[in-house]
Design a protein around this motif. Structure first.
Motif, mmCIF file in Angstrom:
data_model
loop_
_atom_site.group_PDB
_atom_site.id
_atom_site.type_symbol
_atom_site.label_atom_id
_atom_site.label_comp_id
_atom_site.label_asym_id
_atom_site.label_seq_id
_atom_site.Cartn_x
_atom_site.Cartn_y
_atom_site.Cartn_z
ATOM 1 N N VAL A 39 50.520 73.360 -0.445
ATOM 2 C CA VAL A 39 49.718 72.426 0.358
ATOM 3 C C VAL A 39 48.743 72.969 1.255
ATOM 4 N N GLU A 40 49.335 74.212 1.952
ATOM 5 C CA GLU A 40 48.537 74.920 2.835
ATOM 6 C C GLU A 40 47.290 75.609 2.200
ATOM 7 N N ARG A 41 47.393 75.978 1.145
ATOM 8 C CA ARG A 41 46.333 76.826 0.235
ATOM 9 C C ARG A 41 45.489 75.962 -0.341
ATOM 10 N N HIS A 42 45.848 74.509 -0.707
ATOM 11 C CA HIS A 42 44.840 73.588 -1.395
ATOM 12 C C HIS A 42 45.112 72.249 -0.940
ATOM 13 N N PRO A 43 44.401 72.032 0.488
ATOM 14 C CA PRO A 43 44.624 70.820 1.089
ATOM 15 C C PRO A 43 43.746 69.847 0.637
ATOM 16 N N LYS A 44 42.475 70.340 0.244
ATOM 17 C CA LYS A 44 41.415 69.344 -0.314
ATOM 18 C C LYS A 44 41.659 68.782 -1.446
ATOM 19 N N VAL A 45 42.124 69.481 -2.490
ATOM 20 C CA VAL A 45 42.453 69.011 -3.939
ATOM 21 C C VAL A 45 43.497 68.211 -3.791
ATOM 22 N N LEU A 46 44.778 68.543 -3.169
ATOM 23 C CA LEU A 46 45.958 67.651 -3.021
ATOM 24 C C LEU A 46 45.515 66.338 -2.314
ATOM 25 N N GLY A 47 44.898 66.506 -1.184
ATOM 26 C CA GLY A 47 44.749 65.243 -0.493
ATOM 27 C C GLY A 47 43.846 64.326 -1.235
ATOM 28 N N ALA A 48 42.814 64.715 -1.994
ATOM 29 C CA ALA A 48 42.097 63.897 -2.926
ATOM 30 C C ALA A 48 43.132 63.341 -3.953
ATOM 31 N N VAL A 49 43.738 63.959 -4.684
ATOM 32 C CA VAL A 49 44.712 63.498 -5.747
ATOM 33 C C VAL A 49 45.745 62.252 -4.996
ATOM 34 N N ALA A 50 46.043 62.764 -3.784
ATOM 35 C CA ALA A 50 46.848 61.696 -2.992
ATOM 36 C C ALA A 50 46.303 60.504 -2.817
ATOM 37 N N LEU A 51 45.040 60.332 -2.265
ATOM 38 C CA LEU A 51 44.065 59.178 -2.047
ATOM 39 C C LEU A 51 43.834 58.375 -3.269
ATOM 40 N N VAL A 52 43.512 59.211 -4.313
ATOM 41 C CA VAL A 52 43.305 58.394 -5.629
ATOM 42 C C VAL A 52 44.539 57.752 -6.328
ATOM 43 N N VAL B 29 48.744 51.707 6.639
ATOM 44 C CA VAL B 29 48.031 50.667 6.022
ATOM 45 C C VAL B 29 48.013 50.952 4.484
ATOM 46 N N ALA B 30 47.844 52.159 4.075
ATOM 47 C CA ALA B 30 47.875 52.757 2.596
ATOM 48 C C ALA B 30 49.107 52.334 1.990
ATOM 49 N N ALA B 31 50.449 52.588 2.576
ATOM 50 C CA ALA B 31 51.602 52.382 2.016
ATOM 51 C C ALA B 31 51.798 50.849 1.978
ATOM 52 N N VAL B 32 51.437 50.001 2.758
ATOM 53 C CA VAL B 32 51.694 48.594 2.518
ATOM 54 C C VAL B 32 50.610 47.992 1.365
ATOM 55 N N ALA B 33 49.556 48.424 1.312
ATOM 56 C CA ALA B 33 48.591 48.007 0.379
ATOM 57 C C ALA B 33 48.890 48.371 -1.169
ATOM 58 N N SER B 34 49.424 49.682 -1.042
ATOM 59 C CA SER B 34 49.976 50.150 -2.472
ATOM 60 C C SER B 34 51.242 49.482 -2.995
ATOM 61 N N ALA B 35 52.223 49.060 -1.944
ATOM 62 C CA ALA B 35 53.674 48.411 -2.295
ATOM 63 C C ALA B 35 53.100 47.073 -2.744
ATOM 64 N N LEU C 43 52.490 65.132 1.365
ATOM 65 C CA LEU C 43 51.192 65.629 0.240
ATOM 66 C C LEU C 43 50.047 65.305 1.329
ATOM 67 N N LEU C 44 49.782 63.879 1.504
ATOM 68 C CA LEU C 44 48.458 63.597 2.150
ATOM 69 C C LEU C 44 48.527 63.786 3.644
ATOM 70 N N VAL C 45 49.431 63.599 4.367
ATOM 71 C CA VAL C 45 49.531 64.198 5.766
ATOM 72 C C VAL C 45 49.419 65.276 6.184
ATOM 73 N N PRO C 46 50.306 66.444 5.530
ATOM 74 C CA PRO C 46 50.122 67.732 5.788
ATOM 75 C C PRO C 46 48.660 68.326 5.308
ATOM 76 N N ALA C 47 48.196 67.596 4.226
ATOM 77 C CA ALA C 47 46.719 68.100 3.658
ATOM 78 C C ALA C 47 46.043 67.801 4.712
ATOM 79 N N LEU C 48 45.890 66.677 5.296
ATOM 80 C CA LEU C 48 44.935 66.137 6.346
ATOM 81 C C LEU C 48 45.051 67.069 7.657
ATOM 82 N N MET C 49 46.409 67.254 7.900
ATOM 83 C CA MET C 49 46.531 68.071 9.417
ATOM 84 C C MET C 49 46.003 69.543 9.140
#
Length: 516
Positions: A129-142, A323-329, A449-455
């Motif tokens: 995750v540290e090496r690929h934060p942009k790609v993994l963050g985008a995948v999680a958002l999708v 909000v993302a977790a609630v919306a997806s659920a 995935l998403l939280v550590p990528a954003l951080m």
């Protein structure tokens, strides 16, 4: 029961894990238990407080039947937190070194204490995750966005016997009535009004004729007057089933178009009741109050995180993730129960609308459970940040050391929640599947995935707090005393002096210091 089992598993697992880590480092049983409560126990208290805030937010809605749910569930969480920081460490002291397995105790005796460094898949994933934060963050958002799409078609309404499993006698009777007399006979509408004089009675006769020609009406019973003659009612049988959108549209048409025209020039004030009308009104009330409810819950939760982590970015990210977790659920629940994707296979009946009160309770519970993982994950990162001032290391170490425990707790919680699907009750199954989906997405997509990528992408901005705000905020820290002292030294230094302050801290480097 769902909430108690869920948070109880989480809190106990995190404290026990921290206790076991202390034993492996050579601490005595008492020292390990004390350290676990002083560190992870603090996170448990803050996490429990956020859950209670989310649950007690239901009181804002001023719906009396939800007050008992909010208070009972909050008491469950409070007692679970109390047991986690009192009874649990007492039990850990009682079992002593048996908190470790026999092999772990034997290794400790032979080789002495060893620091438990993150290894295996958790460490490799954290580095990835540290090496690929942009790609993994985008995948999680999708992934989260795709799962949330069905939420836009959410239809609140009443589920009835037509949603029961096909083998249920109630469903068989429902289908027989629908086949023999039309689907609307299972949920007729009742029109009631007060009557004054012969003119109103004549207008009611005309209304009877108008209703028979109204689109969506299958039949209308003759007007029936009360014993005093001052009240009248009639029954309208729709062409569609009680839970269908067409019946809801008919209710709106009667209220907004048909009845106002028929009542023009008279004192009649006809009210539309019945199963569908009642649930639609209730849904409208819920939807109208939901923005205020969600806003208060998010606001109070963010305030608590602001006090705990003394950062602007952490609470804002937590709110967005929740909000993302609630919306997806909700998207998963909508697809399964409203669209009918797999509900028959699970023995939960056919597709139908979502119960109006479900979103309120689900939002409360899901916000609380989602905040748990945020607190546990970020609190470990925060400890490392205060110790080193290195954001990349803090995120990497925090994810590596907590992801396995978070995922283990999530698997247990998902199993517990999915077990409630076996009850066969549609509403309870909705709760179980919604909570299981939210926990799965929260643990495996958002927190690991998403939280550590954003951080990683935000860097030191994660921990930024305006100096004027930092002076005004009370010191309610989630970190243990030794970390708090380091934080105070770090906060006392200017940006140019931070490197010098950290250089004075003599600490031994280990494998965790190696980037990636």
């Amino acid at each position: 029961m769902l909430i108690g089992l869920g948070v109880g598993i989480d809190y106990a697992l995190f404290i026990v894990t921290r206790h076991r880590r202390g034993l492996k480092r050579g601490l005595s049983v008492t020292e390990a238990a004390t350290n676990a409560v002083a560190t992870t126990g603090r996170a448990v208290v803050f996490a429990g407080a956020t859950v209670c805030i989310a649950l007690l937010g239901m009181l804002i809605l001023r719906l009396s039947f939800l007050n008992g749910v909010a208070i009972a569930a909050s008491l469950t969480v409070i007692l679970t937190v109390a047991a986690s920081v009192t009874l649990l460490p007492a039990l850990l002291s009682l079992i002593g070194m048996r908190a470790l397995s026999r092999r772990e105790r034997r290794r400790l005796a032979e080789h002495g204490p060893e620091p438990e460094l993150p290894t295996g898949f958790a460490a490799r994933w954290s580095a990835f995750v540290e090496r690929h934060p942009k790609v993994l963050g985008a995948v999680a958002l999708v992934v989260m966005a795709v799962l949330a799409l069905p939420t836009f078609s959410l239809h609140l309404g009443t589920s009835d016997q037509g949603n029961d499993p096909k083998t249920a006698t109630t469903r068989k009777a429902y289908d027989l009535l629908a086949d023999g007399f039309g689907p609307g006979v299972n949920g007729p509408l009742t029109l009631v009004t007060k009557v004054d004089g012969a003119d109103e009675k004549l207008a009611l006769d005309n209304l009877d004729a108008t209703l028979r020609t109204t689109e969506g009406v299958a039949s209308v019973t003759p007007v029936t007057f009360g014993s005093g003659g001052d009240t009248a009612y009639l029954t309208v049988v729709p062409e569609s089933s009680p839970q269908s959108k067409q019946t809801s549209d008919l209710v709106d048409r009667l209220r907004e178009e048909v009845l106002p025209r028929a009542e023009a020039g008279t004192s009649l004030d006809t009210q539309v009741g019945g199963m569908t009308a009642g649930y639609d009104d209730f849904a409208d009330i819920i939807v109208a109050k939901l923005p205020v409810f969600v806003g208060v819950v998010i606001g109070l939760g963010c305030l608590l995180l602001l006090l705990a982590f003394r950062s602007i970015g952490i609470p804002l990210k937590a709110a967005a993730m929740n909000v993302a977790a609630v919306a997806s659920a909700f998207g998963v629940v909508t697809a399964m129960f409203q669209w009918g994707w797999g509900s028959e296979l699970l023995g939960l009946g056919s597709a139908g609308p979502i119960e109006p009160f479900l979103p309120v309770i689900m939002v409360s519970v899901l916000f609380g459970l989602s905040m748990d993982y945020q607190v546990f994950l970020v609190s470990r990162m925060y400890e490392e940040w205060l110790e080193t001032g290195d954001n990349r290391r803090a995120v990497r170490v925090g994810l590596a050391e907590t992801s396995r425990v978070i995922n283990s707790a999530a698997v247990i919680m998902i199993s517990v929640f999915l077990a409630f699907v076996l009850s066969g009750d549609r509403v309870i199954a909705m709760f179980g599947i919604a909570l299981a989906a939210a926990v799965a997405l929260d643990a495996f997509v958002l927190r690991t995935l998403l939280v550590p990528a954003l951080m990683h992408l935000l860097g030191g901005a994660n921990w930024w707090l305006p100096r004027w705000l930092g002076k005004r905020l009370p010191r309610i820290s989630i970190e243990p005393p030794e970390c708090r002292a380091a934080h105070e030294r770090l906060a006392a230094a200017t940006d140019a002096e931070v490197a010098d302050v950290l250089a004075e801290e003599e600490r031994q480097r280990d494998v965790r210091d190696i980037p990636g």
